[in-house]
Motif scaffolding. Structure first.
Motif, PDB file in Angstrom:
ATOM      1  N   GLY A 123      37.135  31.610 -50.412  1.00  0.00           N
ATOM      2  CA  GLY A 123      37.039  30.395 -49.625  1.00  0.00           C
ATOM      3  C   GLY A 123      37.769  30.571 -48.304  1.00  0.00           C
ATOM      4  O   GLY A 123      37.890  31.679 -47.792  1.00  0.00           O
ATOM      5  N   SER A 124      38.270  29.467 -47.783  1.00  0.00           N
ATOM      6  CA  SER A 124      38.954  29.488 -46.491  1.00  0.00           C
ATOM      7  C   SER A 124      39.735  28.194 -46.355  1.00  0.00           C
ATOM      8  O   SER A 124      39.452  27.203 -47.028  1.00  0.00           O
ATOM      9  CB  SER A 124      37.926  29.622 -45.360  1.00  0.00           C
ATOM     10  N   HIS A 125      40.742  28.229 -45.479  1.00  0.00           N
ATOM     11  CA  HIS A 125      41.443  26.994 -45.156  1.00  0.00           C
ATOM     12  C   HIS A 125      40.588  26.098 -44.263  1.00  0.00           C
ATOM     13  O   HIS A 125      40.886  24.914 -44.079  1.00  0.00           O
ATOM     14  CB  HIS A 125      42.771  27.304 -44.452  1.00  0.00           C
ATOM     15  N   LEU A 126      39.523  26.650 -43.695  1.00  0.00           N
ATOM     16  CA  LEU A 126      38.608  25.877 -42.862  1.00  0.00           C
ATOM     17  C   LEU A 126      37.726  25.004 -43.738  1.00  0.00           C
ATOM     18  O   LEU A 126      37.494  25.309 -44.912  1.00  0.00           O
ATOM     19  CB  LEU A 126      37.744  26.813 -42.005  1.00  0.00           C
ATOM     20  N   THR A 127      37.221  23.923 -43.195  1.00  0.00           N
ATOM     21  CA  THR A 127      36.404  22.996 -43.959  1.00  0.00           C
ATOM     22  C   THR A 127      35.121  22.676 -43.207  1.00  0.00           C
ATOM     23  O   THR A 127      34.973  22.995 -42.032  1.00  0.00           O
ATOM     24  CB  THR A 127      37.173  21.685 -44.229  1.00  0.00           C
ATOM     25  N   GLY A 128      34.208  22.030 -43.906  1.00  0.00           N
ATOM     26  CA  GLY A 128      32.989  21.534 -43.268  1.00  0.00           C
ATOM     27  C   GLY A 128      31.848  22.527 -43.262  1.00  0.00           C
ATOM     28  O   GLY A 128      32.032  23.740 -43.384  1.00  0.00           O
ATOM     29  N   SER A 181      44.990  29.299 -62.192  1.00  0.00           N
ATOM     30  CA  SER A 181      46.277  28.644 -61.945  1.00  0.00           C
ATOM     31  C   SER A 181      47.284  29.632 -61.379  1.00  0.00           C
ATOM     32  O   SER A 181      48.068  29.295 -60.476  1.00  0.00           O
ATOM     33  CB  SER A 181      46.804  28.037 -63.245  1.00  0.00           C
ATOM     34  N   ALA A 182      47.239  30.882 -61.888  1.00  0.00           N
ATOM     35  CA  ALA A 182      48.183  31.901 -61.422  1.00  0.00           C
ATOM     36  C   ALA A 182      47.781  32.485 -60.080  1.00  0.00           C
ATOM     37  O   ALA A 182      48.634  32.744 -59.222  1.00  0.00           O
ATOM     38  CB  ALA A 182      48.293  33.020 -62.466  1.00  0.00           C
ATOM     39  N   THR A 183      46.483  32.710 -59.870  1.00  0.00           N
ATOM     40  CA  THR A 183      46.033  33.450 -58.689  1.00  0.00           C
ATOM     41  C   THR A 183      45.660  32.577 -57.502  1.00  0.00           C
ATOM     42  O   THR A 183      45.564  33.074 -56.375  1.00  0.00           O
ATOM     43  CB  THR A 183      44.824  34.331 -59.036  1.00  0.00           C
ATOM     44  N   SER A 184      45.464  31.284 -57.725  1.00  0.00           N
ATOM     45  CA  SER A 184      45.052  30.405 -56.630  1.00  0.00           C
ATOM     46  C   SER A 184      45.911  29.147 -56.519  1.00  0.00           C
ATOM     47  O   SER A 184      46.430  28.829 -55.451  1.00  0.00           O
ATOM     48  CB  SER A 184      43.582  30.004 -56.816  1.00  0.00           C
ATOM     49  N   HIS A 185      46.076  28.443 -57.627  1.00  0.00           N
ATOM     50  CA  HIS A 185      46.777  27.163 -57.562  1.00  0.00           C
ATOM     51  C   HIS A 185      48.263  27.333 -57.214  1.00  0.00           C
ATOM     52  O   HIS A 185      48.791  26.612 -56.361  1.00  0.00           O
ATOM     53  CB  HIS A 185      46.621  26.415 -58.888  1.00  0.00           C
ATOM     54  N   LEU A 186      48.936  28.281 -57.882  1.00  0.00           N
ATOM     55  CA  LEU A 186      50.349  28.509 -57.569  1.00  0.00           C
ATOM     56  C   LEU A 186      50.552  28.975 -56.132  1.00  0.00           C
ATOM     57  O   LEU A 186      51.433  28.453 -55.434  1.00  0.00           O
ATOM     58  CB  LEU A 186      50.962  29.511 -58.554  1.00  0.00           C
ATOM     59  N   PRO A 187      49.784  29.952 -55.630  1.00  0.00           N
ATOM     60  CA  PRO A 187      49.969  30.346 -54.224  1.00  0.00           C
ATOM     61  C   PRO A 187      49.800  29.182 -53.252  1.00  0.00           C
ATOM     62  O   PRO A 187      50.532  29.095 -52.254  1.00  0.00           O
ATOM     63  CB  PRO A 187      48.881  31.410 -54.020  1.00  0.00           C
ATOM     64  N   HIS A 188      48.855  28.294 -53.522  1.00  0.00           N
ATOM     65  CA  HIS A 188      48.690  27.137 -52.642  1.00  0.00           C
ATOM     66  C   HIS A 188      49.893  26.205 -52.746  1.00  0.00           C
ATOM     67  O   HIS A 188      50.384  25.701 -51.725  1.00  0.00           O
ATOM     68  CB  HIS A 188      47.400  26.383 -52.973  1.00  0.00           C
ATOM     69  N   ALA A 189      50.366  25.962 -53.960  1.00  0.00           N
ATOM     70  CA  ALA A 189      51.538  25.098 -54.134  1.00  0.00           C
ATOM     71  C   ALA A 189      52.740  25.669 -53.387  1.00  0.00           C
ATOM     72  O   ALA A 189      53.499  24.942 -52.728  1.00  0.00           O
ATOM     73  CB  ALA A 189      51.856  24.928 -55.615  1.00  0.00           C
ATOM     74  N   VAL A 190      52.936  26.981 -53.491  1.00  0.00           N
ATOM     75  CA  VAL A 190      54.060  27.631 -52.807  1.00  0.00           C
ATOM     76  C   VAL A 190      53.898  27.519 -51.293  1.00  0.00           C
ATOM     77  O   VAL A 190      54.866  27.251 -50.568  1.00  0.00           O
ATOM     78  CB  VAL A 190      54.153  29.110 -53.237  1.00  0.00           C
ATOM     79  N   PHE A 192      52.276  25.219 -49.577  1.00  0.00           N
ATOM     80  CA  PHE A 192      52.528  23.835 -49.164  1.00  0.00           C
ATOM     81  C   PHE A 192      54.033  23.557 -49.131  1.00  0.00           C
ATOM     82  O   PHE A 192      54.546  22.967 -48.177  1.00  0.00           O
ATOM     83  CB  PHE A 192      51.843  22.853 -50.126  1.00  0.00           C
ATOM     84  N   ALA A 193      54.728  23.960 -50.196  1.00  0.00           N
ATOM     85  CA  ALA A 193      56.165  23.712 -50.272  1.00  0.00           C
ATOM     86  C   ALA A 193      56.921  24.481 -49.190  1.00  0.00           C
ATOM     87  O   ALA A 193      57.874  23.958 -48.586  1.00  0.00           O
ATOM     88  CB  ALA A 193      56.686  24.097 -51.657  1.00  0.00           C
ATOM     89  N   ASP A 218      51.498  34.269 -42.095  1.00  0.00           N
ATOM     90  CA  ASP A 218      50.718  34.848 -43.193  1.00  0.00           C
ATOM     91  C   ASP A 218      50.905  34.073 -44.488  1.00  0.00           C
ATOM     92  O   ASP A 218      49.943  33.792 -45.202  1.00  0.00           O
ATOM     93  CB  ASP A 218      51.122  36.313 -43.423  1.00  0.00           C
ATOM     94  N   THR A 219      52.155  33.750 -44.804  1.00  0.00           N
ATOM     95  CA  THR A 219      52.435  33.126 -46.098  1.00  0.00           C
ATOM     96  C   THR A 219      52.112  31.645 -46.134  1.00  0.00           C
ATOM     97  O   THR A 219      52.049  31.057 -47.219  1.00  0.00           O
ATOM     98  CB  THR A 219      53.908  33.322 -46.486  1.00  0.00           C
ATOM     99  N   THR A 220      51.912  31.022 -44.987  1.00  0.00           N
ATOM    100  CA  THR A 220      51.584  29.583 -44.976  1.00  0.00           C
ATOM    101  C   THR A 220      50.164  29.301 -44.497  1.00  0.00           C
ATOM    102  O   THR A 220      49.797  28.142 -44.329  1.00  0.00           O
ATOM    103  CB  THR A 220      52.569  28.805 -44.080  1.00  0.00           C
ATOM    104  N   ARG A 221      49.356  30.344 -44.301  1.00  0.00           N
ATOM    105  CA  ARG A 221      47.985  30.120 -43.802  1.00  0.00           C
ATOM    106  C   ARG A 221      47.227  29.134 -44.681  1.00  0.00           C
ATOM    107  O   ARG A 221      46.579  28.220 -44.184  1.00  0.00           O
ATOM    108  CB  ARG A 221      47.221  31.450 -43.742  1.00  0.00           C
ATOM    109  N   ILE A 222      47.307  29.295 -46.001  1.00  0.00           N
ATOM    110  CA  ILE A 222      46.523  28.434 -46.882  1.00  0.00           C
ATOM    111  C   ILE A 222      47.109  27.025 -46.995  1.00  0.00           C
ATOM    112  O   ILE A 222      46.503  26.152 -47.625  1.00  0.00           O
ATOM    113  CB  ILE A 222      46.372  29.052 -48.279  1.00  0.00           C
TER     114      ILE A 222
END
Length: 285
Positions: A123-128, A181-190, A192-193, A218-222
């Motif tokens: 995917g991407s952080h871009l939308t639409g 949850s390990a490969t996508s959800h946690l990295p996004h949560a981290v 954001f935080a 790099d670490t906050t792109r998502i």
């Protein structure tokens, strides 16, 4: 599958539409989206044939793709279970929380409709719609979580996505949710935080930081990802995600202890292990 209905033409929905159209230019693609700009863009691009409402599109389709946030996918599955659909229709989705979606699909399957869960791991952080691309999912895993679809339907669906150059894998809903949850959800949560922890401090400094260091970018792109989508994901996958967050917190505490104690050996060991783990992620399988 001559007529496809896509509910949701954001980044992934628009990409799916492009892949399907490239795979079979004669297919009729019906679509709806709450954002009129997404619909107009895809019609102007010659990808979507007709804009329609949910009930009309679903009733005419041989394939229904639900490409909205997880909470909306579950609502759509409830609605579909009460509708008159075409015989042999296949319903699928692209949501990232498969156990909750598969549970929501039970009444639909009980009514005799075939359901196949799906999730593209890219995917991407871009939308639409404007950011959807034919190659967005290329060479990435596309997980399939079968409810009651037939082998013939699964093969037809895979063929319809042939132009996307996807790597299909079948998993159970539980396996999928633990992995994602390990490969996508946690990295996004981290991410954001981390953005919320660092950026207010930068703004409070009485200096111009200029362009931040590459490590921060790099670490906050998502962290630029869609808030509506990730709110739905986090609330629907909270048990698996909380377990992953606890595991991450343990690692962070371990590193903090080593730093506080000036334990160079432990710091080096932890960093070296992370180096190796990161390199292994890039190795072909």
């Amino acid at each position: 599958m001559e007529t496809v209905f896509i509910n949701g033409l954001g980044l992934i929905g628009a990409t799916m539409a492009r892949i399907i159209k490239a795979s079979n230019p004669t297919v009729t693609i019906l679509a709806t989206d709450f954002n009129q700009e997404n619909l107009d863009y895809m019609v102007d691009a010659g990808v979507v044939t007709t804009v329609t409402d949910f009930t009309t599109g679903a009733s005419q389709a041989d394939l229904i793709i639900l490409a909205t946030p997880v909470s909306a996918i579950r609502e759509s599955l409830n609605d579909l279970a009460t509708m008159a659909l075409k015989p042999g229709v296949l319903v699928t989705d692209v949501g990232s929380s498969k156990e909750s979606i598969l549970a929501a699909a039970q009444p639909l399957m009980a009514a005799g409709v075939h359901f196949l869960g799906g999730h593209p791991m890219a995917g991407s952080h871009l939308t639409g719609s404007a950011n959807g691309r034919l190659d967005l999912l290329a060479n990435h895993s596309f997980f399939l979580i079968n409810g009651n679809a037939t082998p013939t339907q699964i093969k037809a669906y895979q063929d319809l996505l042939g132009a996307g150059q996807l790597h299909f894998s079948e998993l159970t809903a539980s396996q999928h949710d633990q992995l994602v949850s390990a490969t996508s959800h946690l990295p996004h949560a981290v991410a954001f935080a981390l953005a919320n922890a660092i950026l207010p401090k930068i703004k409070a400094m009485d200096i111009d930081p200029g362009i931040p260091a590459g490590g921060l970018l790099d670490t906050t792109r998502i962290a630029k990802a869609d808030p509506d989508m990730w709110t739905a994901i986090f609330t629907s996958e909270r048990a698996d995600l909380l377990e992953q967050i606890d595991g991450f917190q343990d690692q962070l505490d371990r590193l903090r202890t080593a730093i506080a104690n000036e334990d160079q050996a432990s710091i080096h060991t932890q960093v070296q292990a992370a180096n190796q783990a990161r390199r292994e992620l890039e190795q072909p399988r």
